[in-house]
Design an enzyme around this catalytic site. Sequence first.
Site, PDB file in Angstrom:
ATOM      1  CG  ASN A 273     -13.859   9.748  -4.251  1.00 32.10           C
ATOM      2  OD1 ASN A 273     -14.893  10.398  -4.176  1.00 32.10           O
ATOM      3  ND2 ASN A 273     -12.911  10.030  -5.126  1.00 32.10           N
TER       4      ASN A 273
ATOM      5  CD  GLU B 279     -31.848   8.684 -13.297  1.00 30.51           C
ATOM      6  OE1 GLU B 279     -31.600   8.276 -14.454  1.00 30.51           O
ATOM      7  OE2 GLU B 279     -32.617   8.089 -12.529  1.00 30.51           O
TER       8      GLU B 279
ATOM      9  CG  HIS C  21     -23.003  18.415   0.033  1.00 29.68           C
ATOM     10  ND1 HIS C  21     -24.353  18.673   0.087  1.00 29.68           N
ATOM     11  CD2 HIS C  21     -22.434  19.584  -0.343  1.00 29.68           C
ATOM     12  CE1 HIS C  21     -24.580  19.937  -0.252  1.00 29.68           C
ATOM     13  NE2 HIS C  21     -23.428  20.514  -0.515  1.00 29.68           N
TER      14      HIS C  21
ATOM     15  CG  HIS D 148      -4.185   3.349   4.126  1.00 29.49           C
ATOM     16  ND1 HIS D 148      -3.157   2.600   4.657  1.00 29.49           N
ATOM     17  CD2 HIS D 148      -4.299   4.440   4.916  1.00 29.49           C
ATOM     18  CE1 HIS D 148      -2.671   3.224   5.720  1.00 29.49           C
ATOM     19  NE2 HIS D 148      -3.351   4.342   5.892  1.00 29.49           N
TER      20      HIS D 148
ATOM     21  CG  HIS E 292      -3.986  -1.188   4.711  1.00 26.85           C
ATOM     22  ND1 HIS E 292      -3.703  -0.332   3.672  1.00 26.85           N
ATOM     23  CD2 HIS E 292      -4.584  -2.272   4.140  1.00 26.85           C
ATOM     24  CE1 HIS E 292      -4.103  -0.871   2.529  1.00 26.85           C
ATOM     25  NE2 HIS E 292      -4.647  -2.042   2.784  1.00 26.85           N
TER      26      HIS E 292
ATOM     27  CB  CYS F 151      -0.904  -0.026   1.232  1.00 29.91           C
ATOM     28  SG  CYS F 151      -1.700   1.558   1.549  1.00 29.91           S
TER      29      CYS F 151
ATOM     30  CB  SER G  10      -7.691   3.378  -6.874  1.00 31.12           C
ATOM     31  OG  SER G  10      -7.056   4.583  -6.530  1.00 31.12           O
TER      32      SER G  10
ATOM     33  CD  GLN H 193      -8.198  12.161  -4.254  1.00 34.62           C
ATOM     34  OE1 GLN H 193      -7.639  12.881  -5.063  1.00 34.62           O
ATOM     35  NE2 GLN H 193      -8.919  11.116  -4.615  1.00 34.62           N
TER      36      GLN H 193
ATOM     37  CG  HIS I 146      -6.945   7.832   0.796  1.00 34.10           C
ATOM     38  ND1 HIS I 146      -7.444   6.568   0.561  1.00 34.10           N
ATOM     39  CD2 HIS I 146      -6.956   8.453  -0.409  1.00 34.10           C
ATOM     40  CE1 HIS I 146      -7.720   6.426  -0.719  1.00 34.10           C
ATOM     41  NE2 HIS I 146      -7.446   7.553  -1.346  1.00 34.10           N
TER      42      HIS I 146
ATOM     43  CG  ASN J 280      -2.979  12.546  -6.287  1.00 29.70           C
ATOM     44  OD1 ASN J 280      -2.357  11.608  -6.805  1.00 29.70           O
ATOM     45  ND2 ASN J 280      -4.292  12.525  -6.124  1.00 29.70           N
ATOM     46  CG  ASP J 281       2.901  10.122  -5.699  1.00 30.48           C
ATOM     47  OD1 ASP J 281       3.698  11.057  -5.495  1.00 30.48           O
ATOM     48  OD2 ASP J 281       2.688   9.220  -4.862  1.00 30.48           O
TER      49      ASP J 281
ATOM     50  CB  CYS K 107       1.126   1.264   4.764  1.00 27.64           C
ATOM     51  SG  CYS K 107      -0.455   0.417   5.011  1.00 27.64           S
TER      52      CYS K 107
ATOM     53  CG  HIS L 175     -22.851  23.040   3.220  1.00 29.14           C
ATOM     54  ND1 HIS L 175     -22.775  24.328   2.746  1.00 29.14           N
ATOM     55  CD2 HIS L 175     -22.948  22.261   2.118  1.00 29.14           C
ATOM     56  CE1 HIS L 175     -22.816  24.331   1.428  1.00 29.14           C
ATOM     57  NE2 HIS L 175     -22.922  23.082   1.019  1.00 29.14           N
TER      58      HIS L 175
HETATM   59  O1  LIG Z   1      -7.881  10.438  -7.359  1.00 24.85           O
HETATM   60  P1  LIG Z   1      -8.212   8.961  -7.406  1.00 24.85           P
HETATM   61  O2  LIG Z   1      -8.602   8.425  -6.066  1.00 24.85           O
HETATM   62  O3  LIG Z   1      -7.123   8.158  -8.070  1.00 24.85           O
HETATM   63  O4  LIG Z   1      -9.494   8.851  -8.357  1.00 24.85           O
HETATM   64  C1  LIG Z   1     -10.824   8.924  -7.949  1.00 24.85           C
HETATM   65  O5  LIG Z   1     -11.191  10.229  -7.499  1.00 24.85           O
HETATM   66  C2  LIG Z   1     -11.093  11.282  -8.473  1.00 24.85           C
HETATM   67  C3  LIG Z   1     -11.620  12.550  -7.855  1.00 24.85           C
HETATM   68  O6  LIG Z   1     -12.980  12.459  -7.483  1.00 24.85           O
HETATM   69  C4  LIG Z   1     -11.824  10.936  -9.761  1.00 24.85           C
HETATM   70  O7  LIG Z   1     -11.484  11.882 -10.753  1.00 24.85           O
HETATM   71  C5  LIG Z   1     -11.461   9.535 -10.284  1.00 24.85           C
HETATM   72  O8  LIG Z   1     -12.289   9.205 -11.377  1.00 24.85           O
HETATM   73  C6  LIG Z   1     -11.649   8.528  -9.152  1.00 24.85           C
HETATM   74  O9  LIG Z   1     -11.304   7.233  -9.589  1.00 24.85           O
HETATM   75  O1  LIG Z   2     -36.036   2.230 -15.657  1.00 22.61           O
HETATM   76  P1  LIG Z   2     -35.072   1.128 -15.289  1.00 22.61           P
HETATM   77  O2  LIG Z   2     -34.387   0.539 -16.501  1.00 22.61           O
HETATM   78  O3  LIG Z   2     -35.665   0.098 -14.413  1.00 22.61           O
HETATM   79  O4  LIG Z   2     -33.931   1.852 -14.412  1.00 22.61           O
HETATM   80  C1  LIG Z   2     -32.773   2.465 -14.903  1.00 22.61           C
HETATM   81  O5  LIG Z   2     -33.033   3.643 -15.656  1.00 22.61           O
HETATM   82  C2  LIG Z   2     -33.679   4.709 -14.939  1.00 22.61           C
HETATM   83  C3  LIG Z   2     -33.763   5.914 -15.854  1.00 22.61           C
HETATM   84  O6  LIG Z   2     -32.507   6.382 -16.275  1.00 22.61           O
HETATM   85  C4  LIG Z   2     -32.940   5.053 -13.638  1.00 22.61           C
HETATM   86  O7  LIG Z   2     -33.733   5.923 -12.872  1.00 22.61           O
HETATM   87  C5  LIG Z   2     -32.629   3.806 -12.813  1.00 22.61           C
HETATM   88  O8  LIG Z   2     -31.790   4.169 -11.711  1.00 22.61           O
HETATM   89  C6  LIG Z   2     -31.912   2.786 -13.690  1.00 22.61           C
HETATM   90  O9  LIG Z   2     -31.623   1.612 -12.960  1.00 22.61           O
END
Ligand SMILES: O=P(O)(O)O[C@H]1O[C@H](CO)[C@@H](O)[C@H](O)[C@H]1O
Ligand SMILES: O=P(O)(O)O[C@H]1O[C@H](CO)[C@@H](O)[C@H](O)[C@H]1O
Lengths: 349, 349
Positions: free
Chosen positions: A155, A319, A300, A166, A115, A52, A163, A170, A168, A77-78, A55, A298
């Site tokens: 994430n 969506e 999220h 561990h 880890h 890792c 990925s 960002q 962490h 970040n590398d 670590c 805030h």
């Molecule tokens: O930076 P990471 O952990 O390698 O990558 C992850 O977070 C990033 C920031 O949300 C995203 O752009 C990548 O798609 C995701 O895999």
């Molecule tokens: O309508 P379905 O195929 O059951 O569902 C799929 O498409 C919908 C419309 O994009 C989404 O809201 C659902 O999350 C997705 O699983």
Amino acid sequence: DTNFDLKEHPHSRLNILTGDWILVSPHRTKRPWQGKVEATQADDRPQYDPACYLCPTNKRADGSENPDYKGSFVFTNDYSSLLLNTPDGGLNEDELLVANSQKGICRVISFSPRHDLTLPQMTTKEISKVVDVWQSEFEDLASYPWIKHIQIFENKGDIMGCSNPHPHGQIWAQNSLPVEVAKETQQQKLHFEQKGTSLLADYFALELKKQDRIVFENDHFVVLVPFWAVWPYETMIISKRHVTSILYFTEEEKHALADAIRRLTIRYDNMFETSFPYSAGMHQSPVNSGEHPYWHWHMHFYPPLLRSATVKKFMVGYEMLANPQRDITAEFAAEKLRGLSEVHYKERG
Amino acid sequence: DTNFDLKEHPHSRLNILTGDWILVSPHRTKRPWQGKVEATQADDRPQYDPACYLCPTNKRADGSENPDYKGSFVFTNDYSSLLLNTPDGGLNEDELLVANSQKGICRVISFSPRHDLTLPQMTTKEISKVVDVWQSEFEDLASYPWIKHIQIFENKGDIMGCSNPHPHGQIWAQNSLPVEVAKETQQQKLHFEQKGTSLLADYFALELKKQDRIVFENDHFVVLVPFWAVWPYETMIISKRHVTSILYFTEEEKHALADAIRRLTIRYDNMFETSFPYSAGMHQSPVNSGEHPYWHWHMHFYPPLLRSATVKKFMVGYEMLANPQRDITAEFAAEKLRGLSEVHYKERG
Ligand SMILES: O=P(O)(O)O[C@H]1O[C@H](CO)[C@@H](O)[C@H](O)[C@H]1O
Ligand SMILES: O=P(O)(O)O[C@H]1O[C@H](CO)[C@@H](O)[C@H](O)[C@H]1O
């Protein structure tokens, strides 16, 4: 003829923070699921993993060696998405091809040398130390005069693109305002200009009166499912005091934030007795760009799981092309979260 | 000191259709991937599956029986997100809790009686018949005077939330304008008012001059990777003639659209020699709400795969909280798509 009822009938809700609308289809949970079932992520990690890159004492991609750190550990970040040395420049062809150079700094924060842990498995004191690091990193990054926005986030879980398991997070800091933050800036400013108050302070005061969407509160923070939640168990942590960024949190507030994060993430893990995946992050005032008194700190939490540890909500066709859509109400989600224990399922006898 | 270069340096690009920005990190493909690897979806389906609710003669959830159809088959979604009989109503508490009743119709279109096919495995003539159905469904739904927007789309592949591999798409029609469509309406209107021309016509004319982002064209449609693409191999199909909706396509244009869809989706499948997942859908003028002469019909393809058949791009932490971000340039993606064969890999000797 029946009356319109938020619990029963399809409707749209306004996200007062962004100005966007979301579609709610309360009746739709009855739908059977024949689609993708996620593999549950392995959850039996060793305390130390020699492979890792987070670590203590291990080698990283750039050849350097991690210190034998005890609390948190921060490094650049590398594989940074934003770089320090990007030359200035841009493009504008007939207002059809428009681009701007972006400069920034991406950092990684290991939350613990262990880890095998995640935030809900750490003590409030340990999480407090992570909050300290967020605060000092924010201060440090804001000292670059060209940095205008600092995004602190995590994430968690491989289905959220993480990925490395561990624990962490960002930070991506950059010379311009990202789209989501620009929208929240605009909406909070409008409210402040019209009413002279913080949009979020007015909002959580109303929610505390109603209680329908409150998950819990402590002395300094309210944890709730926003009326306009998009993700099934989406939540927000809002500071009771109107401050524009983490910079202004007192020791007591930082401890209370750690308490809120711990209790919320334990509830999440207890929901489906799994390490609950999410993307989480703070929204704060832009920096080095004048005063933004209307900004209200805030955080999220956007967790994707809908039905079980293995069935998530897909934000796809409708969506992506039209409008976010959800299948359970915010009130149902809040009630479910309220009912969960604050003792982690792995700690139970 | 080097000059700013879109191929080398992190930058933001403007989506002229929505007004949003996206972050491009061209250098980031060098990043190794230790994260989630998707299972490839089983691809050896029978022509008829007795358990599939879309196959001819099978039973559906509402107890009805599918006809023994030959081309396409349309029915009301048994788990519709929007319903016909939603009572009118809404909520507005202090402009903090704001909601509106939503009314709509959700339909499912089976593209073929064959359970084992997908669009790229169908003939141009067969796809033409699907285009015919899209046109007649659009016409039928627009005849409800309260319907303002009709979203035609397809989720393909289980990682795009598709719960049944039988080739099919959906239509969600409703009494209001979804967020993404409202943004595109606004931007196209602005351009039309300022220049008297279609935003997309001006855009694809410039792209045809440059050729960098063109994948291919036929007599009536241009297929390109938009300058502001978010998903790794995102594309758009734009009609050469400025029409506001599918309603106005001639027989020849419908055939040319089928040709464009076929050739594009074959290239997608050939990319990683897998059934390429995506969400795709048309954006068209709102209906029953006056004239929208600035609206220009187009179709978006949002495919998630980035590196291989099993590694996708995650739109998570930074992307959800701040701004969409991509790791390869639109130009690189277009070049890759241009280089691919239009003979499906499964049809090769
Ligand atoms: O930076 P990471 O952990 O390698 O990558 C992850 O977070 C990033 C920031 O949300 C995203 O752009 C990548 O798609 C995701 O895999
Ligand atoms: O309508 P379905 O195929 O059951 O569902 C799929 O498409 C919908 C419309 O994009 C989404 O809201 C659902 O999350 C997705 O699983």
